[in-house]
Write a protein that holds these residues in place. Structure first.
Motif, PDB file in Angstrom:
ATOM      1  N   LYS A 198       0.813  -1.218   0.000  1.00 20.79           N
ATOM      2  CA  LYS A 198       0.000   0.000   0.000  1.00 20.79           C
ATOM      3  C   LYS A 198       0.848   1.271   0.000  1.00 20.79           C
ATOM      4  N   ASN A 199       1.879   1.285   0.826  1.00 16.97           N
ATOM      5  CA  ASN A 199       2.707   2.496   0.920  1.00 16.97           C
ATOM      6  C   ASN A 199       4.057   2.342   0.219  1.00 16.97           C
ATOM      7  N   GLY A 200       4.274   1.192  -0.423  1.00 16.61           N
ATOM      8  CA  GLY A 200       5.500   0.995  -1.196  1.00 16.61           C
ATOM      9  C   GLY A 200       6.659   0.377  -0.435  1.00 16.61           C
ATOM     10  N   LYS A 201       6.505   0.159   0.876  1.00 16.81           N
ATOM     11  CA  LYS A 201       7.621  -0.384   1.657  1.00 16.81           C
ATOM     12  C   LYS A 201       7.949  -1.826   1.252  1.00 16.81           C
ATOM     13  N   LYS A 202       6.922  -2.670   1.153  1.00 13.11           N
ATOM     14  CA  LYS A 202       7.169  -4.056   0.740  1.00 13.11           C
ATOM     15  C   LYS A 202       7.713  -4.112  -0.681  1.00 13.11           C
ATOM     16  N   LYS A 203       7.202  -3.231  -1.538  1.00 13.41           N
ATOM     17  CA  LYS A 203       7.664  -3.183  -2.925  1.00 13.41           C
ATOM     18  C   LYS A 203       9.163  -2.909  -2.989  1.00 13.41           C
ATOM     19  N   LYS A 204       9.673  -2.033  -2.130  1.00 15.37           N
ATOM     20  CA  LYS A 204      11.105  -1.746  -2.094  1.00 15.37           C
ATOM     21  C   LYS A 204      11.903  -2.983  -1.714  1.00 15.37           C
ATOM     22  N   ILE A 205      11.365  -3.763  -0.786  1.00 13.05           N
ATOM     23  CA  ILE A 205      12.041  -4.999  -0.367  1.00 13.05           C
ATOM     24  C   ILE A 205      12.066  -5.988  -1.524  1.00 13.05           C
ATOM     25  N   PHE A 206      10.912  -6.142  -2.203  1.00 14.84           N
ATOM     26  CA  PHE A 206      10.852  -7.059  -3.344  1.00 14.84           C
ATOM     27  C   PHE A 206      11.836  -6.636  -4.427  1.00 14.84           C
ATOM     28  N   ASP A 207      11.911  -5.334  -4.698  1.00 20.75           N
ATOM     29  CA  ASP A 207      12.787  -4.843  -5.760  1.00 20.75           C
ATOM     30  C   ASP A 207      14.262  -4.999  -5.401  1.00 20.75           C
ATOM     31  N   ARG A 211      14.839  -8.653  -7.321  1.00 27.63           N
ATOM     32  CA  ARG A 211      14.809  -7.955  -8.593  1.00 27.63           C
ATOM     33  C   ARG A 211      14.819  -8.953  -9.743  1.00 27.63           C
ATOM     34  N   ASN A 212      14.063  -8.648 -10.778  1.00 24.28           N
ATOM     35  CA  ASN A 212      13.972  -9.506 -11.974  1.00 24.28           C
ATOM     36  C   ASN A 212      13.437 -10.895 -11.665  1.00 24.28           C
ATOM     37  N   THR A 213      12.515 -10.948 -10.690  1.00 25.45           N
ATOM     38  CA  THR A 213      11.785 -12.182 -10.400  1.00 25.45           C
ATOM     39  C   THR A 213      10.300 -11.848 -10.414  1.00 25.45           C
ATOM     40  N   PRO A 214       9.434 -12.855 -10.557  1.00 31.25           N
ATOM     41  CA  PRO A 214       7.990 -12.594 -10.537  1.00 31.25           C
ATOM     42  C   PRO A 214       7.522 -11.899  -9.258  1.00 31.25           C
ATOM     43  N   LEU A 215       8.203 -12.142  -8.132  1.00 31.56           N
ATOM     44  CA  LEU A 215       7.802 -11.534  -6.864  1.00 31.56           C
ATOM     45  C   LEU A 215       7.888 -10.011  -6.947  1.00 31.56           C
ATOM     46  N   SER A 216       8.945  -9.522  -7.565  1.00 33.53           N
ATOM     47  CA  SER A 216       9.095  -8.077  -7.746  1.00 33.53           C
ATOM     48  C   SER A 216       8.209  -7.572  -8.873  1.00 33.53           C
ATOM     49  N   ALA A 217       8.199  -8.314  -9.980  1.00 33.17           N
ATOM     50  CA  ALA A 217       7.480  -7.853 -11.176  1.00 33.17           C
ATOM     51  C   ALA A 217       5.975  -7.767 -10.968  1.00 33.17           C
ATOM     52  N   MET A 218       5.395  -8.685 -10.182  1.00 29.89           N
ATOM     53  CA  MET A 218       3.944  -8.741 -10.018  1.00 29.89           C
ATOM     54  C   MET A 218       3.428  -7.872  -8.874  1.00 29.89           C
ATOM     55  N   SER A 219       4.331  -7.313  -8.090  1.00 30.16           N
ATOM     56  CA  SER A 219       3.917  -6.416  -7.016  1.00 30.16           C
ATOM     57  C   SER A 219       3.708  -5.029  -7.615  1.00 30.16           C
TER      58      SER A 219
END
Length: 298
Positions: A198-207, A211-219
């Motif tokens: 929601k606030n982008g914090k988890k997205k930063k961790i995924f990236d 990085r360059n995995t479905p976990l990052s790409a699909m978030s």
């Protein structure tokens, strides 16, 4: 596929009557099967079931849709309404897929023979996630995973049995059980909750870590990277259709509107079936020779 937000918004804006909630879930189409067995402990036949979801995207979908319509019509009235609404939403998924995919395939490098297929796949998912965010912003939808699919378990169970029967009768597949779609739906909801940032914090961790995995790409990103700022192609940059190899310039919003017009044909096919009129010729004409990927099927 366009990703889940775009399919949800397409169905929500297009479906006016019937069991709208189950039809909106159905607008995720076979994509739900992609998530089967990807949460915590693996599920039995997970790879085969996920491949089944991909298989449904590549083939001529006529037999599938013809089966689902006839199966729905054979049920008593209450169940028929639920299953026909699901079937309409399921075909809506194809309606949007086939319009969007030629653009997405080109922009993610499908037409580049020198690009590694794994890189194409990851870029495909990054592009779709960015498109999802921008299309939601455009239509002013503020979506959260837990609020999108609040449905009675009895309805999803009913649908799950129908899809199990379809797999057996159309494809002679016995590993799609009566509860397979139901389990895939539960896994889908869990994964979407995990990926939601929601606030982008988890997205930063995924990236950072994935990085360059479905976990990052699909978030879904909170902020769109510069390279994806015009991924809806509002500047009408040229792209190449994989089928014709010809350049086109439609924007994503134009493709979205074209799919809405095609959805009217789906509505008429369903109405014809309910009136017990022969709808098969119309269904075949509607499909033509194009699969979910927007490619000609063999």
């Amino acid at each position: 596929m366009p990703a889940d937000y775009m399919h949800y918004i397409f169905a929500d804006k297009t479906i006016k009557k019937g069991q709208k909630k189950i039809a909106t879930l159905a607008s995720q189409g076979p994509d739900i099967f992609f998530f089967y067995g990807l949460v915590l402990l693996p599920r039995k036949n997970g790879k085969e079931i996920r491949k089944f979801g991909h298989h449904l995207h590549r083939i001529n979908p006529f037999e599938v849709y013809n089966y689902l319509i006839n199966y729905s019509l054979a049920q008593e009235k209450k169940k028929q309404d639920i299953l026909l609404s699901f079937t309409k939403g399921f075909i809506y998924h194809y309606t949007l897929d086939r319009k969007m995919h030629p653009y997405v395939l080109d922009k993610s490098g499908h037409n580049d023979i020198n690009k590694k297929r794994k890189k194409v796949s990851i870029d495909h998912e990054y592009l779709e996630s960015a498109m999802d965010v921008l299309i939601a912003n455009h239509f002013e939808y503020y979506l959260e995973p837990n609020s999108m699919y609040d449905l009675p378990i009895e309805q999803i169970t009913l649908v799950s049995v129908m899809l199990s029967n379809m797999a057996k009768d159309v494809f002679n597949i016995d590993y799609i059980k009566d509860d397979t779609y139901l389990k895939a739906f539960k896994d889908f909801k869990k994964i979407k909750k995990i990926l939601y940032s929601k606030n982008g914090k988890k997205k930063k961790i995924f990236d950072f870590f994935f990085r360059n995995t479905p976990l990052s790409a699909m978030s879904h990103p909170v902020r769109i990277k510069e390279e994806y700022l015009d991924c809806l192609n509002e500047k009408r940059a040229a792209w190449v259709c994989p089928n014709t190899k010809k350049k086109r310039t439609e924007s994503v919003l134009e493709l979205f509107d074209a799919a809405k017009i095609d959805a009217l044909m789906v509505d008429e096919i369903i109405k014809k079936a309910v009136r017990k009129e022969d709808f098969t010729a119309d269904l075949k004409y509607f499909i033509g020779n194009i699969n979910h990927l927007g490619l000609k099927f063999k």
